[in-house]
Design a protein around this motif. Structure first.
Motif, PDB file in Angstrom:
ATOM      1  N   VAL A  27      54.523  47.030  37.206  1.00  0.00           N
ATOM      2  CA  VAL A  27      54.080  45.796  36.563  1.00  0.00           C
ATOM      3  C   VAL A  27      52.631  45.938  36.099  1.00  0.00           C
ATOM      4  CG1 VAL A  27      53.535  43.353  36.949  1.00  0.00           C
ATOM      5  CG2 VAL A  27      55.686  44.311  37.801  1.00  0.00           C
ATOM      6  N   VAL A  28      52.341  45.421  34.912  1.00  0.00           N
ATOM      7  CA  VAL A  28      50.955  45.303  34.452  1.00  0.00           C
ATOM      8  C   VAL A  28      50.441  43.956  34.931  1.00  0.00           C
ATOM      9  CG1 VAL A  28      49.397  45.196  32.477  1.00  0.00           C
ATOM     10  CG2 VAL A  28      51.377  46.738  32.427  1.00  0.00           C
ATOM     11  N   HIS A  29      49.416  43.982  35.748  1.00  0.00           N
ATOM     12  CA  HIS A  29      48.924  42.757  36.391  1.00  0.00           C
ATOM     13  C   HIS A  29      47.830  42.119  35.536  1.00  0.00           C
ATOM     14  CE1 HIS A  29      51.082  43.136  40.216  1.00  0.00           C
ATOM     15  NE2 HIS A  29      50.910  44.440  40.070  1.00  0.00           N
ATOM     16  N   MET A  30      48.204  41.010  34.883  1.00  0.00           N
ATOM     17  CA  MET A  30      47.249  40.219  34.113  1.00  0.00           C
ATOM     18  C   MET A  30      47.222  38.781  34.633  1.00  0.00           C
ATOM     19  SD  MET A  30      48.093  41.689  30.276  1.00  0.00           S
ATOM     20  CE  MET A  30      46.447  41.382  29.634  1.00  0.00           C
ATOM     21  N   GLU A  31      47.673  38.581  35.872  1.00  0.00           N
ATOM     22  CA  GLU A  31      47.767  37.244  36.438  1.00  0.00           C
ATOM     23  C   GLU A  31      46.550  36.844  37.259  1.00  0.00           C
ATOM     24  OE1 GLU A  31      49.979  39.754  39.563  1.00  0.00           O
ATOM     25  OE2 GLU A  31      49.004  39.955  37.617  1.00  0.00           O
ATOM     26  N   VAL A  32      45.778  37.811  37.732  1.00  0.00           N
ATOM     27  CA  VAL A  32      44.640  37.485  38.583  1.00  0.00           C
ATOM     28  C   VAL A  32      43.362  38.085  37.998  1.00  0.00           C
ATOM     29  CG1 VAL A  32      45.952  37.222  40.722  1.00  0.00           C
ATOM     30  CG2 VAL A  32      45.138  39.494  40.058  1.00  0.00           C
ATOM     31  N   GLY A  33      42.248  37.466  38.347  1.00  0.00           N
ATOM     32  CA  GLY A  33      40.955  37.965  37.899  1.00  0.00           C
ATOM     33  C   GLY A  33      40.426  39.003  38.862  1.00  0.00           C
ATOM     34  N   GLU A  34      41.056  40.168  38.864  1.00  0.00           N
ATOM     35  CA  GLU A  34      40.707  41.247  39.785  1.00  0.00           C
ATOM     36  C   GLU A  34      40.134  42.413  38.988  1.00  0.00           C
ATOM     37  OE1 GLU A  34      39.937  43.140  43.071  1.00  0.00           O
ATOM     38  OE2 GLU A  34      41.186  41.363  43.314  1.00  0.00           O
ATOM     39  N   PRO A  35      38.796  42.557  38.927  1.00  0.00           N
ATOM     40  CA  PRO A  35      38.207  43.635  38.139  1.00  0.00           C
ATOM     41  C   PRO A  35      38.713  45.003  38.590  1.00  0.00           C
ATOM     42  CG  PRO A  35      36.529  42.070  38.835  1.00  0.00           C
ATOM     43  CD  PRO A  35      37.777  41.721  39.592  1.00  0.00           C
ATOM     44  N   ASP A  36      39.001  45.868  37.620  1.00  0.00           N
ATOM     45  CA  ASP A  36      39.496  47.199  37.967  1.00  0.00           C
ATOM     46  C   ASP A  36      38.355  48.167  38.238  1.00  0.00           C
ATOM     47  OD1 ASP A  36      38.882  47.190  35.088  1.00  0.00           O
ATOM     48  OD2 ASP A  36      39.670  49.242  35.119  1.00  0.00           O
ATOM     49  N   PHE A  37      37.126  47.760  37.988  1.00  0.00           N
ATOM     50  CA  PHE A  37      35.976  48.636  38.180  1.00  0.00           C
ATOM     51  C   PHE A  37      35.578  48.709  39.649  1.00  0.00           C
ATOM     52  CE2 PHE A  37      35.582  46.858  33.896  1.00  0.00           C
ATOM     53  CZ  PHE A  37      35.498  48.018  33.146  1.00  0.00           C
ATOM     54  N   ARG A  38      35.193  49.875  40.087  1.00  0.00           N
ATOM     55  CA  ARG A  38      34.602  50.001  41.413  1.00  0.00           C
ATOM     56  C   ARG A  38      33.202  49.406  41.384  1.00  0.00           C
ATOM     57  NH1 ARG A  38      37.841  49.362  44.369  1.00  0.00           N
ATOM     58  NH2 ARG A  38      36.405  49.953  46.035  1.00  0.00           N
ATOM     59  N   PRO A  39      32.721  48.874  42.498  1.00  0.00           N
ATOM     60  CA  PRO A  39      31.377  48.277  42.521  1.00  0.00           C
ATOM     61  C   PRO A  39      30.301  49.313  42.223  1.00  0.00           C
ATOM     62  CG  PRO A  39      32.646  47.665  44.473  1.00  0.00           C
ATOM     63  CD  PRO A  39      33.423  48.747  43.785  1.00  0.00           C
ATOM     64  N   PRO A  40      29.107  48.854  41.885  1.00  0.00           N
ATOM     65  CA  PRO A  40      28.008  49.807  41.709  1.00  0.00           C
ATOM     66  C   PRO A  40      27.871  50.699  42.938  1.00  0.00           C
ATOM     67  CG  PRO A  40      27.337  47.609  41.035  1.00  0.00           C
ATOM     68  CD  PRO A  40      28.680  47.461  41.672  1.00  0.00           C
ATOM     69  N   ALA A  41      27.645  51.978  42.703  1.00  0.00           N
ATOM     70  CA  ALA A  41      27.565  52.922  43.816  1.00  0.00           C
ATOM     71  C   ALA A  41      26.487  52.512  44.817  1.00  0.00           C
ATOM     72  CB  ALA A  41      27.284  54.326  43.279  1.00  0.00           C
ATOM     73  N   ALA A  42      25.402  51.953  44.325  1.00  0.00           N
ATOM     74  CA  ALA A  42      24.310  51.552  45.221  1.00  0.00           C
ATOM     75  C   ALA A  42      24.771  50.513  46.228  1.00  0.00           C
ATOM     76  CB  ALA A  42      23.143  51.006  44.402  1.00  0.00           C
ATOM     77  N   ALA A  43      25.703  49.644  45.827  1.00  0.00           N
ATOM     78  CA  ALA A  43      26.197  48.602  46.739  1.00  0.00           C
ATOM     79  C   ALA A  43      26.978  49.221  47.879  1.00  0.00           C
ATOM     80  CB  ALA A  43      27.062  47.611  45.966  1.00  0.00           C
ATOM     81  N   THR A  44      27.885  50.126  47.545  1.00  0.00           N
ATOM     82  CA  THR A  44      28.696  50.780  48.581  1.00  0.00           C
ATOM     83  C   THR A  44      27.816  51.591  49.519  1.00  0.00           C
ATOM     84  OG1 THR A  44      30.554  50.885  47.039  1.00  0.00           O
ATOM     85  CG2 THR A  44      30.647  52.314  48.979  1.00  0.00           C
ATOM     86  N   GLU A 274      20.121  46.690  41.644  1.00  0.00           N
ATOM     87  CA  GLU A 274      20.289  47.989  40.991  1.00  0.00           C
ATOM     88  C   GLU A 274      21.499  48.055  40.064  1.00  0.00           C
ATOM     89  OE1 GLU A 274      19.756  51.390  43.649  1.00  0.00           O
ATOM     90  OE2 GLU A 274      19.078  50.007  45.231  1.00  0.00           O
ATOM     91  N   GLY A 275      22.193  46.944  39.845  1.00  0.00           N
ATOM     92  CA  GLY A 275      23.438  46.990  39.094  1.00  0.00           C
ATOM     93  C   GLY A 275      23.341  46.621  37.628  1.00  0.00           C
ATOM     94  N   THR A 276      22.137  46.519  37.079  1.00  0.00           N
ATOM     95  CA  THR A 276      21.988  46.058  35.692  1.00  0.00           C
ATOM     96  C   THR A 276      22.650  46.996  34.694  1.00  0.00           C
ATOM     97  OG1 THR A 276      19.914  44.947  36.259  1.00  0.00           O
ATOM     98  CG2 THR A 276      20.342  45.363  33.925  1.00  0.00           C
ATOM     99  N   ASP A 277      22.381  48.293  34.794  1.00  0.00           N
ATOM    100  CA  ASP A 277      22.970  49.252  33.856  1.00  0.00           C
ATOM    101  C   ASP A 277      24.474  49.325  34.035  1.00  0.00           C
ATOM    102  OD1 ASP A 277      20.458  49.794  32.853  1.00  0.00           O
ATOM    103  OD2 ASP A 277      20.165  51.604  34.058  1.00  0.00           O
ATOM    104  N   TRP A 278      24.928  49.296  35.271  1.00  0.00           N
ATOM    105  CA  TRP A 278      26.366  49.295  35.561  1.00  0.00           C
ATOM    106  C   TRP A 278      27.033  48.127  34.855  1.00  0.00           C
ATOM    107  CZ3 TRP A 278      29.674  45.756  37.678  1.00  0.00           C
ATOM    108  CH2 TRP A 278      30.901  46.209  38.151  1.00  0.00           C
TER     109      TRP A 278
END
Length: 382
Positions: A27-44, A274-278
């Motif tokens: 299934v292609v999931h377009m039902e929820v607002g779940e970003p597919d991007f990983r968080p900024p590396a600095a956050a992790t 630190e996430g501005t460029d991301w």
């Protein structure tokens, strides 16, 4: 027996669709607002470092000072407004921040004005405070921006709060500064508190974002890192409170939530600082996905006559297809393997629509378009 409050709390249709869609393969999931991007590396990295350092005890219910300072700096850097850290309460997600703001401002039986369409869960937040839902309609010909006159028709001296959302879910509309300022004036004239959900700030494409804090100190702002930085499961948000509400909101936080996890707060601080460029790169990918979907909607005959200027949602007008929006969503899921959310969950003003989220990958957006192309082509030849 469940309480009346619990009984009146309605399901969240997007999550119901997600549950059904998750039982199917491909299934292609377009039902929820779940970003597919990983968080900024600095956050992790910051969150992991905090865990390894043993930073997993209780924190202040107001939030760690360095995070609140980072949030304060964000408002100064982004909007040029002075928001003292003392007015910021950190919460485990922006939804708890909204709940606290609602409980702090609404007494049983008082009115809360929402736009229509609106985020599906808003009426349930009003119900938790035993308030009454009143709506101000939005018009797709205005790009679903709030209409000040429509608010003035329903806001009066007995209205407790107006709940605003820009960039908006489910429409993607971005409210102009002039309209925000006019709504602030309406609130001041009627002694109505403004609650501004700004969780999609940072995700505007073709419009300038404005915070309600540019026009008043007497408003709540609810925000967080979930949507902006792809950190939905981290559950980290905050409320900027009017000065006279800070202590009351903090007392409720102490009792209801205690605190947000300190290692999560460390990750959130790193994302903000630190996430501005991301974020700039992510925003451009969202723009590409939006444009793909808008073009497809026009080809399908689902065009509502507007282009979302922010967030990552598009409303599709499916009123010309057989059945209601729930029926169409079922067909899209069952026959095309594309999951979207039926519009009625977002208010009567969205009953003819489906909400499509382009928070999923660009590849998935293209795949969904191909599948619906094929489904509609088959329907016209049978």
């Amino acid at each position: 027996m469940p309480s009346e409050r619990a009984t009146q709390t309605t399901p969240f249709a997007a999550m119901d669709v997600l549950e059904r869609a998750s039982e199917r393969d491909g299934v292609v999931h377009m039902e929820v607002g779940e970003p597919d991007f990983r968080p900024p590396a600095a956050a992790t990295e910051a969150a992991v470092a905090a865990l390894r350092a043993g930073d997993d005890d209780y924190a202040s219910s107001r939030g760690i000072q360095s995070l609140r300072d980072a949030i304060s700096d964000y408002y100064d850097d982004t909007y040029g407004v002075d928001v003292p850290a003392e007015r910021i309460i950190v919460t485990p997600g922006s939804s708890p921040a909204l709940l606290l703001a609602m409980l702090a401002t609404v007494d049983p039986g008082e009115d809360v004005v929402l736009t229509d369409p609106h985020y599906a869960c808003y009426p349930n937040f009003v119900r938790q405070a035993d308030g009454n839902v009143v709506t101000a309609p939005l018009d797709p010909e205005d790009g679903f921006e709030p209409n000040v006159e429509a608010f003035a028709d329903v806001v009066d001296d007995d209205t407790a709060a107006m709940l605003l959302n820009s960039p908006a879910n489910p429409t993607g509309a971005v409210t102009s500064g002039d309209k925000l300022e006019a709504l602030v004036e309406l609130g001041a004239d009627t002694d109505t508190t403004i609650l501004s959900d700004e969780v999609y700030h940072g995700l505007a494409f073709d419009a300038e974002e404005h915070s309600v804090l540019e026009y008043t100190d007497d408003a709540f702002v609810l925000d967080g890192v979930s949507k902006r930085y792809g950190m939905t499961g981290w559950r980290l948000g905050w409320a900027v409170c009017p000065p006279e509400y800070v202590d009351a909101v903090n007392r409720m936080t102490q009792n209801v939530f205690i605190c947000a996890a300190p290692f999560v707060q460390a990750g959130a601080e790193a994302a903000i600082r630190e996430g501005t460029d991301w974020l700039a790169d992510v925003r451009e990918e969202y723009r590409e996905r939006r444009d793909l979907l808008v073009d497809a909607a026009e080809r399908w005959g689902f065009d509502v006559g507007y282009t979302p200027e922010g967030a990552y949602y598009l409303l599709l007008d499916v009123s010309d297809l057989p059945g209601d929006a729930f029926d169409v969503a079922d067909v899209f899921l069952e026959d095309a393997g594309v999951a979207m959310t039926p519009g009625p969950d977002f208010g009567s003003g969205a009953e003819d629509y489906l909400r499509a989220s382009f928070a999923t990958s660009t590849e998935d957006v293209r795949e969904a378009i191909e599948r619906i192309d094929a489904l509609l082509a088959e329907a016209t030849t049978t």
